[in-house]
Design an enzyme around this catalytic site. Sequence first.
Site, PDB file in Angstrom:
ATOM      1  N   SER A 138     -10.687  -9.481 -46.436  1.00 38.86           N
ATOM      2  CA  SER A 138      -9.713  -8.399 -46.322  1.00 38.86           C
ATOM      3  C   SER A 138      -9.145  -8.081 -47.692  1.00 38.86           C
ATOM      4  O   SER A 138      -9.142  -8.935 -48.592  1.00 38.86           O
ATOM      5  CB  SER A 138      -8.576  -8.808 -45.381  1.00 38.86           C
ATOM      6  OG  SER A 138      -7.512  -7.869 -45.410  1.00 38.86           O
TER       7      SER A 138
ATOM      8  N   TYR B 150      -1.693 -15.066 -43.159  1.00 38.18           N
ATOM      9  CA  TYR B 150      -2.933 -14.297 -42.996  1.00 38.18           C
ATOM     10  C   TYR B 150      -3.622 -14.111 -44.347  1.00 38.18           C
ATOM     11  O   TYR B 150      -4.833 -14.316 -44.471  1.00 38.18           O
ATOM     12  CB  TYR B 150      -2.624 -12.953 -42.354  1.00 38.18           C
ATOM     13  CG  TYR B 150      -3.823 -12.046 -42.230  1.00 38.18           C
ATOM     14  CD1 TYR B 150      -4.855 -12.347 -41.341  1.00 38.18           C
ATOM     15  CD2 TYR B 150      -3.933 -10.887 -42.997  1.00 38.18           C
ATOM     16  CE1 TYR B 150      -5.961 -11.514 -41.227  1.00 38.18           C
ATOM     17  CE2 TYR B 150      -5.027 -10.057 -42.884  1.00 38.18           C
ATOM     18  CZ  TYR B 150      -6.052 -10.368 -42.003  1.00 38.18           C
ATOM     19  OH  TYR B 150      -7.148  -9.541 -41.895  1.00 38.18           O
TER      20      TYR B 150
END
Length: 271
Positions: free
Chosen positions: A150, A163
């Site tokens: 990501s 995250y």
Amino acid sequence: MLAHLKELQNLNSKLVLITGASSGLGELVAYEMAERGANVVLCARNVTALRKVAEKCKSLSQGNAYVVKLDVSDPKAIDQQLGHVLRDFGPVDVLVNSAGFGIFEPFQTMPMEKVEAMFRVNVLGLMYVTRRIAQQMITRNRGQIFNIASVAGKIATPKSTAYSATKFAIIGFSNALRLELRPLGIQVTTVNPGPMATNFFKQADPSGNYFESVKLLALSPQKVARQISEAVGRRRREINAPLYMEVIHRGYELFPNLGDYLAGSSFFNRK
């Protein structure tokens, strides 16, 4: 080194294994691979959803689409189920590690059980799956592995602390693994998308406020899936989307203090 990589550009009858294939980016990657003639192995916990994906894949490829119930947070299940795949369906040519989830909460108040769950799925699960599949790729001196990370693994922002840590870990793991496997004929490609219009945010931010604030900038997951499909059989180190986020990341590395200021500003901190 990567002598047989170009052979993967023709996906007819090649076997592609995708984790997290029941929805989101993993589902769309399955359709892209099937449309190019690949036989796909669809892995996730939701078998009902996988079967629907499999039917569409079969209609696109006129080939095989296998459904495998797999919880990537369970190492024993990974070993058992992937052993079954390799014995019964044949060697895997392309692996797409798409299983993962996020939770956007301040680290100080987030229960550590949630942090551990994210690491078990996003990082350790990916590593277990990769290790099992890479072992058989090495015996054939051919294969390609896509690890879905990501932009959050390059630019950390408030409330994505845990995250982002998982995605930074994936990028670091992939960068080292690429160097280890390249001499053995295997390409490792990292995929770093920004926010996408998928069901990811239903769990990451149940309020819906974050996605509402960034939806005009959200990526088309179909476009990212197509970029992954088009990178099969090519020496592609990373796929970064959208491109401007990679430019921002480069600026962050050159001017880290300014980067910290901007990352904490209202533009990036919309969670």
